[in-house]
Structure formats: structure tokens, C-alpha cells
Scaffold this motif. Structure first.
Motif, PDB file in Angstrom:
ATOM      1  N   GLU A   1      27.566  40.431  56.189  1.00 25.98           N
ATOM      2  CA  GLU A   1      28.066  39.746  54.986  1.00 25.98           C
ATOM      3  C   GLU A   1      27.392  40.333  53.736  1.00 25.98           C
ATOM      4  OE1 GLU A   1      30.383  37.079  54.815  1.00 25.98           O
ATOM      5  OE2 GLU A   1      30.161  37.267  52.646  1.00 25.98           O
ATOM      6  N   LEU A   2      26.080  40.539  53.823  1.00 21.01           N
ATOM      7  CA  LEU A   2      25.338  41.113  52.691  1.00 21.01           C
ATOM      8  C   LEU A   2      25.787  42.546  52.413  1.00 21.01           C
ATOM      9  CD1 LEU A   2      21.758  39.822  53.629  1.00 21.01           C
ATOM     10  CD2 LEU A   2      23.232  38.945  51.808  1.00 21.01           C
ATOM     11  N   ARG A   3      25.982  43.309  53.473  1.00 20.31           N
ATOM     12  CA  ARG A   3      26.424  44.701  53.331  1.00 20.31           C
ATOM     13  C   ARG A   3      27.765  44.779  52.619  1.00 20.31           C
ATOM     14  NH1 ARG A   3      25.996  45.809  58.916  1.00 20.31           N
ATOM     15  NH2 ARG A   3      23.744  45.570  59.095  1.00 20.31           N
ATOM     16  N   ARG A   4      28.670  43.833  52.956  1.00 20.33           N
ATOM     17  CA  ARG A   4      29.999  43.853  52.331  1.00 20.33           C
ATOM     18  C   ARG A   4      29.885  43.752  50.816  1.00 20.33           C
ATOM     19  NH1 ARG A   4      32.181  41.240  56.921  1.00 20.33           N
ATOM     20  NH2 ARG A   4      31.631  39.192  56.116  1.00 20.33           N
ATOM     21  N   TRP A   5      28.981  42.855  50.348  1.00 21.80           N
ATOM     22  CA  TRP A   5      28.834  42.708  48.890  1.00 21.80           C
ATOM     23  C   TRP A   5      28.148  43.944  48.303  1.00 21.80           C
ATOM     24  CZ3 TRP A   5      25.176  42.753  45.049  1.00 21.80           C
ATOM     25  CH2 TRP A   5      25.639  42.337  43.782  1.00 21.80           C
ATOM     26  N   LEU A   6      27.089  44.395  48.971  1.00 22.92           N
ATOM     27  CA  LEU A   6      26.317  45.512  48.410  1.00 22.92           C
ATOM     28  C   LEU A   6      27.142  46.781  48.337  1.00 22.92           C
ATOM     29  CD1 LEU A   6      22.910  44.781  50.095  1.00 22.92           C
ATOM     30  CD2 LEU A   6      23.371  44.750  47.646  1.00 22.92           C
ATOM     31  N   GLN A   7      28.022  46.955  49.329  1.00 28.45           N
ATOM     32  CA  GLN A   7      28.851  48.168  49.319  1.00 28.45           C
ATOM     33  C   GLN A   7      30.139  47.946  48.524  1.00 28.45           C
ATOM     34  OE1 GLN A   7      28.992  49.027  53.516  1.00 28.45           O
ATOM     35  NE2 GLN A   7      26.821  49.569  53.562  1.00 28.45           N
ATOM     36  N   ASP A   8      30.260  46.757  47.931  1.00 28.28           N
ATOM     37  CA  ASP A   8      31.383  46.431  47.051  1.00 28.28           C
ATOM     38  C   ASP A   8      32.725  46.661  47.752  1.00 28.28           C
ATOM     39  OD1 ASP A   8      32.467  45.481  44.784  1.00 28.28           O
ATOM     40  OD2 ASP A   8      31.936  47.168  43.484  1.00 28.28           O
ATOM     41  N   GLU A   9      32.775  46.198  49.003  1.00 25.15           N
ATOM     42  CA  GLU A   9      33.977  46.456  49.806  1.00 25.15           C
ATOM     43  C   GLU A   9      35.025  45.361  49.645  1.00 25.15           C
ATOM     44  OE1 GLU A   9      32.573  46.740  53.781  1.00 25.15           O
ATOM     45  OE2 GLU A   9      31.780  48.755  53.505  1.00 25.15           O
ATOM     46  N   GLY A  10      34.703  44.329  48.832  1.00 20.13           N
ATOM     47  CA  GLY A  10      35.623  43.186  48.718  1.00 20.13           C
ATOM     48  C   GLY A  10      35.472  42.317  49.961  1.00 20.13           C
ATOM     49  N   GLN A  11      36.374  41.352  50.138  1.00 17.52           N
ATOM     50  CA  GLN A  11      36.380  40.512  51.335  1.00 17.52           C
ATOM     51  C   GLN A  11      35.062  39.776  51.587  1.00 17.52           C
ATOM     52  OE1 GLN A  11      38.141  42.502  54.754  1.00 17.52           O
ATOM     53  NE2 GLN A  11      40.028  42.126  53.642  1.00 17.52           N
ATOM     54  N   CYS A  12      34.350  39.418  50.514  1.00 14.80           N
ATOM     55  CA  CYS A  12      33.131  38.641  50.711  1.00 14.80           C
ATOM     56  C   CYS A  12      33.510  37.177  50.877  1.00 14.80           C
ATOM     57  CB  CYS A  12      32.198  38.796  49.510  1.00 14.80           C
ATOM     58  SG  CYS A  12      31.527  40.446  49.394  1.00 14.80           S
ATOM     59  N   SER A  13      32.659  36.429  51.602  1.00 11.15           N
ATOM     60  CA  SER A  13      32.962  35.015  51.838  1.00 11.15           C
ATOM     61  C   SER A  13      32.707  34.156  50.607  1.00 11.15           C
ATOM     62  CB  SER A  13      32.136  34.485  53.005  1.00 11.15           C
ATOM     63  OG  SER A  13      32.405  35.238  54.151  1.00 11.15           O
ATOM     64  N   LEU A  14      31.924  34.684  49.643  1.00  9.94           N
ATOM     65  CA  LEU A  14      31.651  33.921  48.422  1.00  9.94           C
ATOM     66  C   LEU A  14      31.654  34.867  47.228  1.00  9.94           C
ATOM     67  CD1 LEU A  14      30.701  30.905  47.692  1.00  9.94           C
ATOM     68  CD2 LEU A  14      28.479  31.938  47.323  1.00  9.94           C
ATOM     69  N   ASP A  15      32.170  34.367  46.093  1.00 16.15           N
ATOM     70  CA  ASP A  15      32.131  35.146  44.855  1.00 16.15           C
ATOM     71  C   ASP A  15      30.799  34.847  44.163  1.00 16.15           C
ATOM     72  OD1 ASP A  15      32.498  36.394  42.467  1.00 16.15           O
ATOM     73  OD2 ASP A  15      34.118  35.087  41.773  1.00 16.15           O
ATOM     74  N   TRP A  16      29.954  35.855  44.052  1.00 15.97           N
ATOM     75  CA  TRP A  16      28.619  35.645  43.466  1.00 15.97           C
ATOM     76  C   TRP A  16      28.639  35.742  41.928  1.00 15.97           C
ATOM     77  CZ3 TRP A  16      25.108  33.384  46.318  1.00 15.97           C
ATOM     78  CH2 TRP A  16      25.193  33.497  47.705  1.00 15.97           C
ATOM     79  N   THR A  17      29.817  35.967  41.331  1.00 14.77           N
ATOM     80  CA  THR A  17      29.878  36.152  39.870  1.00 14.77           C
ATOM     81  C   THR A  17      29.257  34.988  39.079  1.00 14.77           C
ATOM     82  OG1 THR A  17      31.899  37.418  40.210  1.00 14.77           O
ATOM     83  CG2 THR A  17      31.430  36.736  37.955  1.00 14.77           C
ATOM     84  N   PRO A  18      29.619  33.704  39.360  1.00 11.73           N
ATOM     85  CA  PRO A  18      29.010  32.623  38.556  1.00 11.73           C
ATOM     86  C   PRO A  18      27.487  32.577  38.692  1.00 11.73           C
ATOM     87  CG  PRO A  18      30.682  31.751  40.090  1.00 11.73           C
ATOM     88  CD  PRO A  18      30.575  33.215  40.350  1.00 11.73           C
ATOM     89  N   TYR A  19      26.968  33.008  39.833  1.00  8.44           N
ATOM     90  CA  TYR A  19      25.515  33.057  40.036  1.00  8.44           C
ATOM     91  C   TYR A  19      24.903  34.124  39.134  1.00  8.44           C
ATOM     92  CZ  TYR A  19      25.819  30.176  44.260  1.00  8.44           C
ATOM     93  OH  TYR A  19      26.010  29.143  45.136  1.00  8.44           O
ATOM     94  N   LEU A  20      25.536  35.303  39.131  1.00  9.46           N
ATOM     95  CA  LEU A  20      25.023  36.412  38.311  1.00  9.46           C
ATOM     96  C   LEU A  20      25.096  36.030  36.836  1.00  9.46           C
ATOM     97  CD1 LEU A  20      26.841  39.167  40.370  1.00  9.46           C
ATOM     98  CD2 LEU A  20      24.357  39.004  40.136  1.00  9.46           C
ATOM     99  N   GLN A  21      26.199  35.380  36.446  1.00  6.56           N
ATOM    100  CA  GLN A  21      26.358  34.955  35.049  1.00  6.56           C
ATOM    101  C   GLN A  21      25.284  33.939  34.668  1.00  6.56           C
ATOM    102  OE1 GLN A  21      30.428  33.633  35.407  1.00  6.56           O
ATOM    103  NE2 GLN A  21      31.213  35.435  34.342  1.00  6.56           N
ATOM    104  N   HIS A  22      25.014  32.997  35.574  1.00  6.68           N
ATOM    105  CA  HIS A  22      24.030  31.959  35.281  1.00  6.68           C
ATOM    106  C   HIS A  22      22.630  32.566  35.121  1.00  6.68           C
ATOM    107  CE1 HIS A  22      22.589  27.841  35.113  1.00  6.68           C
ATOM    108  NE2 HIS A  22      21.586  28.226  35.883  1.00  6.68           N
ATOM    109  N   VAL A  23      22.272  33.504  36.000  1.00  6.84           N
ATOM    110  CA  VAL A  23      20.935  34.112  35.896  1.00  6.84           C
ATOM    111  C   VAL A  23      20.845  34.958  34.618  1.00  6.84           C
ATOM    112  CG1 VAL A  23      19.190  35.552  37.039  1.00  6.84           C
ATOM    113  CG2 VAL A  23      20.593  33.998  38.398  1.00  6.84           C
ATOM    114  N   CYS A  24      21.936  35.612  34.240  1.00  3.77           N
ATOM    115  CA  CYS A  24      21.948  36.354  32.957  1.00  3.77           C
ATOM    116  C   CYS A  24      21.653  35.378  31.806  1.00  3.77           C
ATOM    117  CB  CYS A  24      23.296  37.024  32.719  1.00  3.77           C
ATOM    118  SG  CYS A  24      23.507  38.522  33.684  1.00  3.77           S
TER     119      CYS A  24
END
Ligand code: SAM
Length: 274
Positions: A100-123
Motif C-alpha cells: 500500500e505504501l509502495r503504491r503511493w510512493l511510486q505514484d501508481e494511483g489506486q491508493c486506498s486513501l487520498d493523502w492530499t488533505p493530510y499533506l495540505q493540513h501539515v503545510c
């Protein structure tokens, strides 16, 4: 001899519970609203992100290598640390989580969760514009050097050559030790094992459940947890050779009790290895 056999059986039973761990369900239960509601300060995830942000930006961190112990299928726990450390290693016991982690890190799509709101919040916590989340995502993908198998019940939890011999500069571990240990003694032993991965003077950020006896990691996948209190966490840390810098506690509001576990609180610890 008998005692050792009992210990091994307890640990083996816990490992068996994890065979049916479902990353997508686990993410859905714990990492969507109300537990991850970024419009509320009293939601669990924003609380955890604020603790991590503060701990990583107080100016007392140094070194290059951050290791996350028992990452599971989640990335939130390294979103602040990836700005401070130039190399991050993620680790988990289960291949499904590492995948699951590899899918996000390799930007392959098909992740089980969209981490965008998390990244935005930490920014936002870092005083950056929310649109900087794409830069943070790129940074995270750049600094994560590997995703490794780990077993915190082994006296050497990672492969022998995984880390430099002096150890990592910082460890982070969230909801791992208490949810993989059959009892308090095993929790404390596991804390001792991961401590060997950290250099003297290095920092440990430990987040975990208080008063929890089980959680669901998928439909019908009930995993037992060691119910901890704050005093037990402090004693285990002291016994493992840590000096406590800060302990913060979050108490779940009624609407955070969503029926996927019986957790009553969450602790955040920042400690330094003696
Ligand atoms: N860190 C994530 C989080 O904050 O949500 C996941 C925590 S999840 C409750 C516990 C994690 O521990 C799972 O990802 C599981 O695969 C991992 N795990 C299970 N047995 C383990 C072991 N013996 N050693 C290390 N990790 C283990």
C-alpha cells in the motif's frame, strides 16, 4: 523454559491475528471523518499531526535518518519529519501494508486513501500555503529511501545491515507496540528491541492507544490490544533507557467512538535515548 514457551505462544497468536489485516478497511475506519476531520481541532488526526509538527520543529532534532516503526498503510506520521531528516525508512510486518505504501510512493494511483488533505493540513501547520502540498508530496517521495520488513518481537527487529551501526537519529512509532503485543511485558520488551535501532541521544516519538483492549482491522477482524495507562507508558520508557521530554494525552469525545475499537485516549510521547 515454560515461561519462554508461553511468551512465544502469546507472540505467535498475535502474529496470527494480523493475517487478515485489511489495509483499506483500517484506513477507512481510522483515517476518514470524524477521526480525520480537518475542520475540527478536536478530531484525533489533526491532534496527532499537531503533536508531530511541534515535536519535529522545536529545534532539538539533528542527524539524517528517521525510521518509522510499524508504519502500517499510513503516511501521516512522517509528513513533518520528512522536512527535517534527509532519509526516511518506513517499516511494517505485513507485505500488504508495505505494498500500500509502495503504491503511493511510486505514484501508481489506486491508493486506498487520498493523502492530499493530510499533506495540505501539515503545510498549513508549517505556515505554507495549502497548495504547497504537491511540493511536500514530492519531498516525501524523495526522502523515503526504503520500505522494510520488521518484527518488533525480535531482539534485532530489522535486517542486520538495514541501518548504520550507530543507529537511526530518530524513531517514530504510532499505534504499533500495544497493538501487536499480547501483554504489558511484551510491549516493554518490544520497546527495548526498537530502542536498539536508535543512537544514544536520538529522539523517539511514540503515539499510542490508552485503555484499548481491541480494534477491528477489517470486517470481523478483531485484534486484541494491551490496554495501557500513562503510568505504564512512562515506566516502560524509563526501563528502556529513555528520558521523557513530553507526554500529551487526547481524550476521545463521544463522536470519535465510532465502533471500530474501544480506545478511550491517545498518548503522544517525545523522549530522548540516554
Ligand atoms: N502506524 C500505523 C498507524 O499509525 O495507523 C499502523 C498501526 S496498526 C494498529 C499496527 C501495525 O503493526 C500494522 O501495520 C501491523 O502490520 C504492524 N505489525 C503487526 N505485527 C508486527 C510486528 N511483530 N512487528 C512490527 N509491526 C507489526
Amino acid at each position: 523454559m515454560m515461561e519462554e514457551k508461553g511468551r512465544e505462544n502469546g507472540v505467535a497468536a498475535m502474529k496470527a491475528c494480523y493475517r487478515r489485516f485489511d489495509p483499506a478497511a483500517y484506513l477507512q475506519y481510522n483515517y476518514t471523518p470524524p477521526r480525520a476531520d480537518f475542520t475540527r481541532k478536536d478530531s484525533i488526526v489533526p491532534w496527532k499531526l499537531a503533536c508531530l509538527h511541534r515535536a519535529f520543529t522545536e529545534g532539538d532534532m539533528s542527524g539524517e535518518l528517521l525510521v518509522d516503526i510499524g508504519s502500517g498503510p499510513t503516511l501521516y506520521q512522517v509528513m513533518s519529519g520528512c522536512e527535517v531528516f534527509s532519509k526516511v525508512l518506513l517499516t511494517d510486518f505485513l507485505e500488504v501494508n508495505r505494498q500500500e505504501l509502495r503504491r503511493w510512493l511510486q505514484d501508481e494511483g489506486q491508493c486506498s486513501l487520498d493523502w492530499t488533505p493530510y499533506l495540505q493540513h501539515v503545510c498549513k501547520l508549517e505556515g505554507r500555503r495549502p497548495s504547497a502540498w504537491t511540493e511536500k508530496a514530492a519531498k516525501l517521495r524523495q526522502v523515503v529511501a526504503d520500505i522494510l520488513p520488521i518484527d518488533v518481537h525480535c531482539s534485532q527487529p530489522l535486517a542486520p545491515d538495514a541501518l548504520p551501526s550507530v543507529g537511526a537519529d530518530c524513531l517514530v512509532s504510532c499505534f504499533c507496540l500495544e497493538s501487536v503485543s499480547p501483554d504489558l511485558a511484551a510491549f516493554s520488551r518490544a520497546l527495548g528491541h526498537i530502542g536498539k535501532l536508535l543512537r544514544p541521544g536520538g529522539h523517539l516519538m511514540l503515539i499510542g492507544a490508552l485503555g484499548e483492549s481491541y480494534y477491528f482491522a477489517g470486517p470481523g477482524v478483531r485484534i486484541p490490544v494491551v490496554p495501557l495507562n500513562e503510568a505504564q507508558v512512562c515506566t516502560s520508557l524509563k526501563e528502556s533507557g529513555y528520558t521523557l521530554i513530553r507526554l500529551e494525552v487526547y481524550t476521545l469525545t463521544q463522536d470519535m467512538r465510532v465502533g471500530v475499537d474501544d480506545v478511550t485516549g491517545v498518548f503522544f510521547v517525545k523522549a530522548k535515548k540516554d
